[in-house]
Enzyme design. Structure first.
Site, PDB file in Angstrom:
ATOM      1  N   ARG A  75       0.871  -1.179   0.000  1.00  0.00           N
ATOM      2  CA  ARG A  75       0.000   0.000   0.000  1.00  0.00           C
ATOM      3  C   ARG A  75       0.904   1.223   0.000  1.00  0.00           C
ATOM      4  NH1 ARG A  75       2.343   1.667   3.776  1.00  0.00           N
ATOM      5  NH2 ARG A  75       0.902   3.404   3.781  1.00  0.00           N
ATOM      6  N   ARG A 115      -7.397   0.198  -6.469  1.00  0.00           N
ATOM      7  CA  ARG A 115      -7.359   1.243  -5.428  1.00  0.00           C
ATOM      8  C   ARG A 115      -7.710   2.583  -6.100  1.00  0.00           C
ATOM      9  NH1 ARG A 115      -4.356   0.744  -0.605  1.00  0.00           N
ATOM     10  NH2 ARG A 115      -5.893   2.249   0.108  1.00  0.00           N
ATOM     11  N   GLN A 228      -2.106   2.308   9.917  1.00  0.00           N
ATOM     12  CA  GLN A 228      -0.800   2.383   9.229  1.00  0.00           C
ATOM     13  C   GLN A 228       0.258   3.055  10.099  1.00  0.00           C
ATOM     14  OE1 GLN A 228      -3.713   2.989   7.781  1.00  0.00           O
ATOM     15  NE2 GLN A 228      -3.710   2.527   5.598  1.00  0.00           N
ATOM     16  N   ASP A 269      -1.894  10.678  -1.776  1.00  0.00           N
ATOM     17  CA  ASP A 269      -2.208   9.606  -2.720  1.00  0.00           C
ATOM     18  C   ASP A 269      -2.586  10.167  -4.085  1.00  0.00           C
ATOM     19  OD1 ASP A 269      -2.396   6.994  -0.883  1.00  0.00           O
ATOM     20  OD2 ASP A 269      -2.996   8.784   0.192  1.00  0.00           O
ATOM     21  N   LYS A 280      -4.652  10.119   3.545  1.00  0.00           N
ATOM     22  CA  LYS A 280      -5.395   9.239   4.450  1.00  0.00           C
ATOM     23  C   LYS A 280      -6.390  10.030   5.295  1.00  0.00           C
ATOM     24  CE  LYS A 280      -5.121   5.668   4.451  1.00  0.00           C
ATOM     25  NZ  LYS A 280      -6.011   4.750   3.681  1.00  0.00           N
TER      26      LYS A 280
HETATM   27  O1  MRU Z   1      -4.514   3.128   2.233  1.00  0.00           O
HETATM   28  P1  MRU Z   1      -3.029   3.291   2.085  1.00  0.00           P
HETATM   29  O2  MRU Z   1      -2.238   2.792   3.234  1.00  0.00           O
HETATM   30  O3  MRU Z   1      -2.514   2.809   0.759  1.00  0.00           O
HETATM   31  O4  MRU Z   1      -2.924   4.861   2.069  1.00  0.00           O
HETATM   32  C1  MRU Z   1      -1.810   5.474   1.645  1.00  0.00           C
HETATM   33  C2  MRU Z   1      -1.167   6.105   2.765  1.00  0.00           C
HETATM   34  O5  MRU Z   1      -0.439   5.459   3.459  1.00  0.00           O
HETATM   35  C3  MRU Z   1      -1.373   7.505   3.065  1.00  0.00           C
HETATM   36  O6  MRU Z   1      -2.473   8.113   2.613  1.00  0.00           O
HETATM   37  C4  MRU Z   1      -0.069   8.213   2.847  1.00  0.00           C
HETATM   38  O7  MRU Z   1      -0.008   9.243   3.722  1.00  0.00           O
HETATM   39  C5  MRU Z   1       0.130   8.670   1.443  1.00  0.00           C
HETATM   40  S1  MRU Z   1       0.832   7.470   0.473  1.00  0.00           S
HETATM   41  C6  MRU Z   1       2.425   7.998   0.405  1.00  0.00           C
END
Ligand code: MRU
Length: 391
Positions: A75, A115, A228, A269, A280
């Protein structure tokens, strides 16, 4: 180029063995690499098992890649992109000679849906498709899918390293003002090494500052529901001997009011070319609290995370995951077994919005591989002039 070369069994050329920066139990690892003994296999760290078990998983089929991304064995923005690149390579091995392109395009669609918020996913899929499109010969297409996937991974590691160098200047300045007292940095989720191929985005400046001898301490948001922060960021920082403290998601505002946070750095993201940032869930609330307390709030990202077509963060698709991630929690029990328990009354309905959008106006700046820039369209385009306006 960060790979070294040894014997190959697939293309009659040298396979690539990563020479990484980050360490686990003092051994250096990237988060994804082609199996040095068999280039038809891709190795990943199964992040569902962390921090309790360090498990390396081998992916051999494109379907396994879709599962690994959708079910979060891997992820994080950059790593999702790198995994997608290798997924496209594995798909090219499986694609029939007749109907190769149709197979690849169909698989790209399935992979792209795994995703929805992650921009790097689509970016990496398109990059491989474009690289192989003009090649007449299937062997050439497969070779190029492989070298493109490796290039995506190399570039991700390199860009994160550069993000570290630019972000270091911000931390240095705060350290200077604090006359060497530890710089307290708050981060949300995991935008660390585990979310990329190496270094991380939000963590790269932290590692660079540590290497430069700057005293620092990191507040780690637990990041419900998947945790996370608690499971990955705290563990990752511990592996690197960086002082850190885990806090529950609602704590940051309190710490900011009491002068205990000097700087916030998070990842993203997907970022619009106007500077709005999807990250997140919970990031927006931290940005509001930071603004209220005059605390600099930076977002660190490689340019592969920009969505050059979107000009409004409210148009970013927000992934909704199973409510079970909210009503349950996993951890190690007293017998050392990893187990999942239910937190709620049976039948509890839960919503699980995975990301929120922080508007550009709440950001102090974006830390990219080319430098630190204001979260404003003109400034962003000035740093990436080759992109132009995309419609
Ligand atoms: O759902 P995830 O764990 O794939 O989400 C991504 C993240 O860990 C966060 O949003 C993160 O801060 C950005 S990804 C570098």
């Amino acid at each position: 180029m960060v790979y070294t070369l040894t014997t190959n069994r697939y293309f009659n050329q040298q396979p690539r063995v990563p020479v990484p920066y980050m360490k686990v139990n003092e051994k250096q690892y990237r988060t994804i690499w082609p199996d040095p003994k068999n280039n038809r296999q891709i190795c990943i760290i199964d992040q569902r098992q962390l921090p309790h078990e360090f498990v390396i998983e081998t992916l051999t089929t494109p379907e396994q890649v879709v599962t690994a991304i959708r079910d979060m064995h891997v992820r994080g923005a950059g790593l999702i992109g790198a995994t997608a690149g290798f997924g496209m390579f594995l798909a090219s091995l499986q694609a029939p000679e007749q109907g190769f392109t149709a197979y690849m395009e169909k698989f790209a669609e399935i992979l792209g849906d795994s995703r929805p918020t992650a921009r790097n996913l689509i970016w990496a899929i398109d990059r491989v498709l474009t690289a192989i499109a003009h090649l007449p010969d299937i062997t050439e297409k497969r070779k190029t899918a492989f070298t493109t996937a490796c290039a995506i991974a190399d570039e991700d590691a390199q860009f994160c390293k550069q993000i570290g160098e630019h972000g270091l200047e911000i931390i240095k300045e705060i350290s200077r003002k604090k006359q060497g007292a530890p710089v307290n940095i708050l981060t949300h989720c995991n935008a660390g090494w585990l979310a990329f191929v190496d270094h991380g985005s939000a963590t790269a400046p932290i590692y660079a500052a540590r290497d430069a001898g700057i005293p620092l301490h990191v507040w780690v948001d637990e990041t419900r529901p998947w945790n996370q922060g608690a499971r990955l960021t705290a563990w990752e920082l511990q592996q690197e001997n960086i002082a850190n403290t885990l806090i529950c998601d609602n704590c940051g505002g309190h710490l900011m009011q009491h002068g205990m946070v000097d700087l916030v750095i998070v990842g993203t993201d997907r970022t619009t070319h106007t500077g709005d940032v999807a990250n997140k869930i919970g990031t927006y609330l931290k940005a509001l609290a930071a603004r209220d307390n005059n605390i600099p709030f930076y977002v660190a990202l490689p340019s592969s995370t920009f969505d050059w077509k979107l000009d409004d963060g409210m148009k970013i698709p927000i992934e909704q995951r199973s409510g079970k991630e909210v009503t349950t929690i996993s951890g190690k029990d007293a017998n050392g077994e990893i187990t999942t328990v239910t937190l709620t009354a049976s039948g509890t309905e839960a919503a699980n919005y995975s990301f929120d959008v922080t508007p550009a106006r709440l950001l102090t700046g974006l830390i990219t591989e080319r430098g630190v820039v204001k979260a404003e369209m003109n400034e962003i385009h000035r740093l990436f002039p080759e992109v132009g306006l995309v419609t």
